[in-house]
Design an enzyme around this catalytic site. Structure first.
Site, short mmCIF file in Angstrom:
data_model
loop_
_atom_site.label_atom_id
_atom_site.label_comp_id
_atom_site.label_asym_id
_atom_site.label_seq_id
_atom_site.Cartn_x
_atom_site.Cartn_y
_atom_site.Cartn_z
N THR A 20 -4.09 7.15 0.01
CA THR A 20 -4.68 5.82 -0.14
C THR A 20 -5.31 5.37 1.17
O THR A 20 -6.48 4.98 1.22
CB THR A 20 -3.60 4.81 -0.58
N VAL A 66 -1.46 -1.47 -4.14
CA VAL A 66 -2.69 -0.69 -4.01
C VAL A 66 -2.32 0.76 -3.73
O VAL A 66 -1.61 1.06 -2.76
CB VAL A 66 -3.55 -1.23 -2.84
N PHE A 121 0.82 -1.21 0.00
CA PHE A 121 0.00 0.00 0.00
C PHE A 121 0.85 1.25 0.00
O PHE A 121 1.81 1.38 0.78
CB PHE A 121 -0.88 0.06 1.27
N ASP A 122 0.49 2.18 -0.86
CA ASP A 122 0.85 3.57 -0.62
C ASP A 122 0.06 4.01 0.61
O ASP A 122 -1.01 3.48 0.90
CB ASP A 122 0.44 4.41 -1.84
N CYS A 123 0.59 4.99 1.35
CA CYS A 123 -0.12 5.41 2.56
C CYS A 123 -0.95 6.68 2.36
O CYS A 123 -2.17 6.66 2.53
CB CYS A 123 0.90 5.63 3.69
#
Length: 230
Positions: A17, A175, A12-14
């Protein structure tokens, strides 16, 4: 439609997102600009932020706290004012108060039951530590720009993540909300990608415009969590 259950790890990008960084940015920059007699709408502020941030992240690595200070300085240069020391630090200092999107924590808890969860974020270790408390799940790996000494869309950040995850590429799904920072590079490396396009209806984003197509586009994280239960 991709089959989520073929993957073992979700990366994951934070910010943008999982964490609502657009509102975090606007809560700082809007009053700061108004204090210097500069009245811009949300879209203008976020577009200029995206431009300046991308510029500051190119070239030799500097910490993200310094990136954000230079972004504020650039706003001052463009609109004819000199930010105070507190104003220069205001964006980075505010990260500890940036909150997850309403669906983030529950979705992460659901996904944690089936997948390894990994963060790949353009941030400093200490700044992400603030956000980790809000996210309320334990990540299997956390890869920051500080560790990689580079910023996405650099391949370096993703290669470091892939090395640490130690799974075949076909078992990793990335994601992210930013096509520019994440989707293009992840796809180039052979990863499947999901674009979390939370701003589809608003058309307002602190990310540069899309230039690549993800394998799947969803409006939020809870959609991914729901797909994983099929």
């Amino acid at each position: 439609m991709i089959e989520l259950n073929q993957y073992k790890a979700l990366t994951f990008d934070c910010y943008g997102t999982l964490i609502d960084w657009e509102n975090g940015i606007l809560r700082v920059l809007k009053p700061l600009l108004l204090a210097h007699k500069t009245n811009l709408d949300d879209e203008q502020i976020l577009n200029i932020f995206a431009e300046f941030e991308a510029e500051m992240e190119k070239g030799e690595y500097i910490k993200y706290r310094e990136v954000l200070k230079r972004v504020v300085q650039k706003f001052g240069e463009r609109f004819g004012f000199e930010p105070t020391a507190d104003e220069l630090n205001s964006l980075a200092d505010s990260i500890q108060d940036w909150l997850p999107f309403p669906d983030t924590v529950e979705a992460l808890r659901t996904l944690k039951q089936k997948f390894k969860l990994v963060i790949i974020s353009n941030v400093d270790d200490d700044l992400f530590a603030f956000s980790a408390k809000h996210l309320e799940v334990e990540f299997d790996q956390i890869i920051t720009a500080e560790q990689a000494k580079s910023y996405k869309p650099s391949f370096n950040n993703f290669r470091l993540a892939i090395e640490r995850i130690d799974l075949p590429l076909e078992q990793i799904l990335h994601v992210a909300a930013s096509v520019y920072h994440d989707i293009v590079t992840a796809k180039s490396l052979g990863l499947s990608t999901v674009w979390v396009n939370r701003r589809a209806e608003e058309g307002v984003s602190a990310n540069l415009p899309p230039v690549s197509q993800p394998d799947l586009e969803v409006p939020d994280l809870k959609t991914i969590a729901a797909l994983s239960s099929y």
